[in-house]
Design a protein around this motif. Structure first.
Motif, PDB file in Angstrom:
ATOM      1  N   ARG A 179     -18.286  28.477 -22.196  1.00  0.00           N
ATOM      2  CA  ARG A 179     -19.280  28.311 -23.262  1.00  0.00           C
ATOM      3  C   ARG A 179     -20.611  28.996 -22.943  1.00  0.00           C
ATOM      4  O   ARG A 179     -21.413  29.220 -23.845  1.00  0.00           O
ATOM      5  CB  ARG A 179     -19.523  26.814 -23.530  1.00  0.00           C
ATOM      6  CG  ARG A 179     -18.293  26.067 -24.028  1.00  0.00           C
ATOM      7  CD  ARG A 179     -18.633  24.668 -24.483  1.00  0.00           C
ATOM      8  NE  ARG A 179     -17.471  23.925 -24.969  1.00  0.00           N
ATOM      9  CZ  ARG A 179     -16.903  22.911 -24.307  1.00  0.00           C
ATOM     10  NH1 ARG A 179     -17.385  22.531 -23.121  1.00  0.00           N
ATOM     11  NH2 ARG A 179     -15.848  22.280 -24.799  1.00  0.00           N
ATOM     12  N   ASP A 185     -18.772  29.898 -34.430  1.00  0.00           N
ATOM     13  CA  ASP A 185     -17.477  30.186 -33.786  1.00  0.00           C
ATOM     14  C   ASP A 185     -17.210  31.673 -33.665  1.00  0.00           C
ATOM     15  O   ASP A 185     -16.451  32.117 -32.815  1.00  0.00           O
ATOM     16  CB  ASP A 185     -16.328  29.540 -34.575  1.00  0.00           C
ATOM     17  CG  ASP A 185     -16.183  28.062 -34.228  1.00  0.00           C
ATOM     18  OD1 ASP A 185     -15.453  27.367 -34.936  1.00  0.00           O
ATOM     19  OD2 ASP A 185     -16.815  27.623 -33.250  1.00  0.00           O
ATOM     20  N   SER A 237     -20.889  23.573 -31.950  1.00  0.00           N
ATOM     21  CA  SER A 237     -20.478  22.217 -31.556  1.00  0.00           C
ATOM     22  C   SER A 237     -21.531  21.547 -30.658  1.00  0.00           C
ATOM     23  O   SER A 237     -21.812  20.369 -30.780  1.00  0.00           O
ATOM     24  CB  SER A 237     -19.150  22.279 -30.815  1.00  0.00           C
ATOM     25  OG  SER A 237     -19.174  23.343 -29.884  1.00  0.00           O
ATOM     26  N   THR A 250     -14.693  19.356 -32.883  1.00  0.00           N
ATOM     27  CA  THR A 250     -13.890  20.122 -33.829  1.00  0.00           C
ATOM     28  C   THR A 250     -13.440  19.256 -35.003  1.00  0.00           C
ATOM     29  O   THR A 250     -13.186  18.071 -34.841  1.00  0.00           O
ATOM     30  CB  THR A 250     -12.670  20.725 -33.099  1.00  0.00           C
ATOM     31  OG1 THR A 250     -12.070  21.674 -33.953  1.00  0.00           O
ATOM     32  CG2 THR A 250     -11.649  19.671 -32.702  1.00  0.00           C
ATOM     33  N   GLN A 271     -12.375  17.264 -26.898  1.00  0.00           N
ATOM     34  CA  GLN A 271     -13.739  17.414 -27.428  1.00  0.00           C
ATOM     35  C   GLN A 271     -14.520  16.125 -27.208  1.00  0.00           C
ATOM     36  O   GLN A 271     -15.704  16.150 -26.865  1.00  0.00           O
ATOM     37  CB  GLN A 271     -13.668  17.736 -28.930  1.00  0.00           C
ATOM     38  CG  GLN A 271     -13.036  19.081 -29.243  1.00  0.00           C
ATOM     39  CD  GLN A 271     -14.022  20.227 -29.179  1.00  0.00           C
ATOM     40  OE1 GLN A 271     -14.944  20.298 -30.003  1.00  0.00           O
ATOM     41  NE2 GLN A 271     -13.856  21.102 -28.217  1.00  0.00           N
TER      42      GLN A 271
HETATM   43  O1  LIG Z   1     -17.422  23.872 -27.688  1.00  0.00           O
HETATM   44  C1  LIG Z   1     -16.233  23.965 -28.062  1.00  0.00           C
HETATM   45  O2  LIG Z   1     -15.283  23.455 -27.447  1.00  0.00           O
HETATM   46  C2  LIG Z   1     -15.915  24.711 -29.369  1.00  0.00           C
HETATM   47  O3  LIG Z   1     -17.129  25.281 -29.851  1.00  0.00           O
HETATM   48  C3  LIG Z   1     -15.376  23.736 -30.405  1.00  0.00           C
HETATM   49  O4  LIG Z   1     -16.097  22.518 -30.360  1.00  0.00           O
HETATM   50  C4  LIG Z   1     -15.537  24.337 -31.793  1.00  0.00           C
HETATM   51  O5  LIG Z   1     -15.609  23.334 -32.731  1.00  0.00           O
HETATM   52  C5  LIG Z   1     -14.430  25.313 -32.133  1.00  0.00           C
HETATM   53  O6  LIG Z   1     -14.605  25.704 -33.475  1.00  0.00           O
HETATM   54  C6  LIG Z   1     -13.060  24.724 -32.011  1.00  0.00           C
HETATM   55  O7  LIG Z   1     -12.784  23.977 -33.129  1.00  0.00           O
END
Ligand SMILES: O=C(O)[C@H](O)[C@@H](O)[C@H](O)[C@H](O)CO
Ligand SMILES: Nc1ncnc2c1ncn2[C@@H]1O[C@H](COP(=O)(O)OP(=O)(O)OP(=O)(O)O)[C@@H](O)[C@H]1O
Length: 248
Positions: A108, A86, A145, A63, A199
Motif C-alpha cells: 500500500r 483503486d 480504503s 471493500t 479487511q
Molecule cells: O487497502 C486495501 O486493501 C484496498 O485498497 C481495498 O481496501 C480496496 O477497497 C480495494 O478496492 C479492494 O476492494
C-alpha cells in the motif's frame, strides 16, 4: 473498474474528471447554506475567503462498503471532481486482491504516496467569476480504503504540505457480515467476498481523536447512505467558514 496503473513505469496519473452526465448536469447544490445570502449578493469584492480552499474528501472503509458508489453520488451532487483511488493500485496489487490475498503495508505504501502526491498536484482551478468553462471542479471526492490510522495520517500530511487544502475523511461504517454479503452480490469487481475478513483484520476504525473524520452508517439503503453522506459533508464544509462552499 478503470485501468490500473503500473507505477514502475511512472505512467501518467489518470485524468481527474467530474461525474458529469446529462442527468447530473442539472443537479444543483441543495440550496444555499441557511446563513448564505443569494449568489447575486456575492460579487468578487465580498466573496468569502473559503473559495481559496481546495477540499479533498477521502471516502474510506473496507471493500464493498460503498466508497465508489457513494463518492460518485457525492461528486455529482456537489459538482466536485471524482477520483477512483483503486486506479492507483499497481497491477500486482489488484491481482493479489483478486485472489483474495490481503495487501500489506508495503503493497500500500506506493499507492498511498501516489494518492498523496495527487492531492498536492491536483491542478489549481483558476479562480473565475463563478462560471466553470471546463466543467471540472478543483474540489475532489476520491475513494481510498485508508484502513489504518497511519495511512490516514499520510494523506493528512499531504494536506498540510499543500497549505490551501482541506483534507477530510468519510468512514463508511457497516458490519463484516453486511459487507461480505454485498461483496458477494457485487458483479464485475476484482475484489470478492473472500477479501472482506482480512479487511476487517487490518481495519483501525477512526478514533475520537481523528476530528477530521465523518462517520456514515451504511447498514441501511443505498439512498439513505448517500443522503446522510451529503448532509454531513455540507455540514462540515459550512462549519469551516460559516457558509456552504459555492461549488462550481
Ligand atoms: O487497502 C486495501 O486493501 C484496498 O485498497 C481495498 O481496501 C480496496 O477497497 C480495494 O478496492 C479492494 O476492494
Ligand atoms: N447502503 C449502502 N451503501 C453503499 N453501498 C451499498 C449500500 N447498499 C448496497 N450497496 C451496494 O454495495 C456495493 C458497494 O460497492 P462499491 O464498489 O461502491 O464499494 P467500494 O467500497 O468502492 O468497494 P472496493 O473498495 O472494493 O472498491 C455496491 O454494489 C452498492 O450498490
Amino acid at each position: 473498474m478503470g485501468e490500473n496503473l503500473d507505477h514502475s513505469t511512472n505512467s501518467p496519473l489518470p485524468v481527474v474528471g467530474t461525474v458529469n452526465d446529462e442527468e447530473n448536469a442539472t443537479i444543483k447544490p441543495q440550496g444555499p447554506h441557511p446563513s448564505r445570502q443569494e449568489k447575486s449578493d456575492f460579487d468578487s469584492e465580498r466573496r468569502p475567503t473559503h473559495h481559496l480552499h481546495r477540499w479533498i474528501w477521502f471516502i474510506t472503509g473496507p471493500t464493498a462498503c460503498g466508497k465508489t458508489t457513494i463518492a460518485k453520488s457525492l461528486a455529482s451532487a456537489l459538482k466536485f471532481s471524482f477520483l477512483e483511488g483503486d486506479d492507483y493500485h499497481p497491477k500486482a496489487s489488484v491481482e493479489k486482491m483478486s485472489r483474495g490475498e490481503p495487501l500489506n503495508d508495503e503493497d500500500r505504501a506506493g499507492w498511498l504516496q501516489a494518492l498523496k502526491e495527487h492531492e498536492i498536484a491536483q491542478p489549481q482551478k483558476k479562480q473565475t467569476n463563478g462560471d466553470d468553462p471546463e466543467g471540472k471542479s478543483r474540489h475532489l471526492v476520491t475513494t481510498c480504503s485508508a484502513l489504518k490510522k497511519h495511512y490516514r495520517d499520510l494523506l493528512r500530511q499531504g494536506g498540510e504540505e499543500a497549505k490551501d487544502l482541506r483534507v477530510r475523511f468519510v468512514f463508511l461504517d457497516a458490519s463484516e457480515e453486511t459487507l461480505t454479503k454485498r461483496a458477494a452480490e457485487r458483479k464485475g469487481h476484482f475484489a470478492g467476498a473472500n477479501l472482506v475478513h482480512s479487511q476487517f483484520e487490518a481495519l483501525e476504525r477512526p478514533d475520537e481523536n481523528e476530528k477530521d473524520v465523518v462517520v456514515v452508517n451504511v447498514e441501511g439503503s443505498l439512498e439513505d447512505s448517500e443522503r446522510q453522506a451529503e448532509m454531513k459533508l455540507k455540514e462540515e464544509m459550512g462549519k469551516d467558514d460559516g457558509s456552504f462552499l459555492e461549488v462550481l
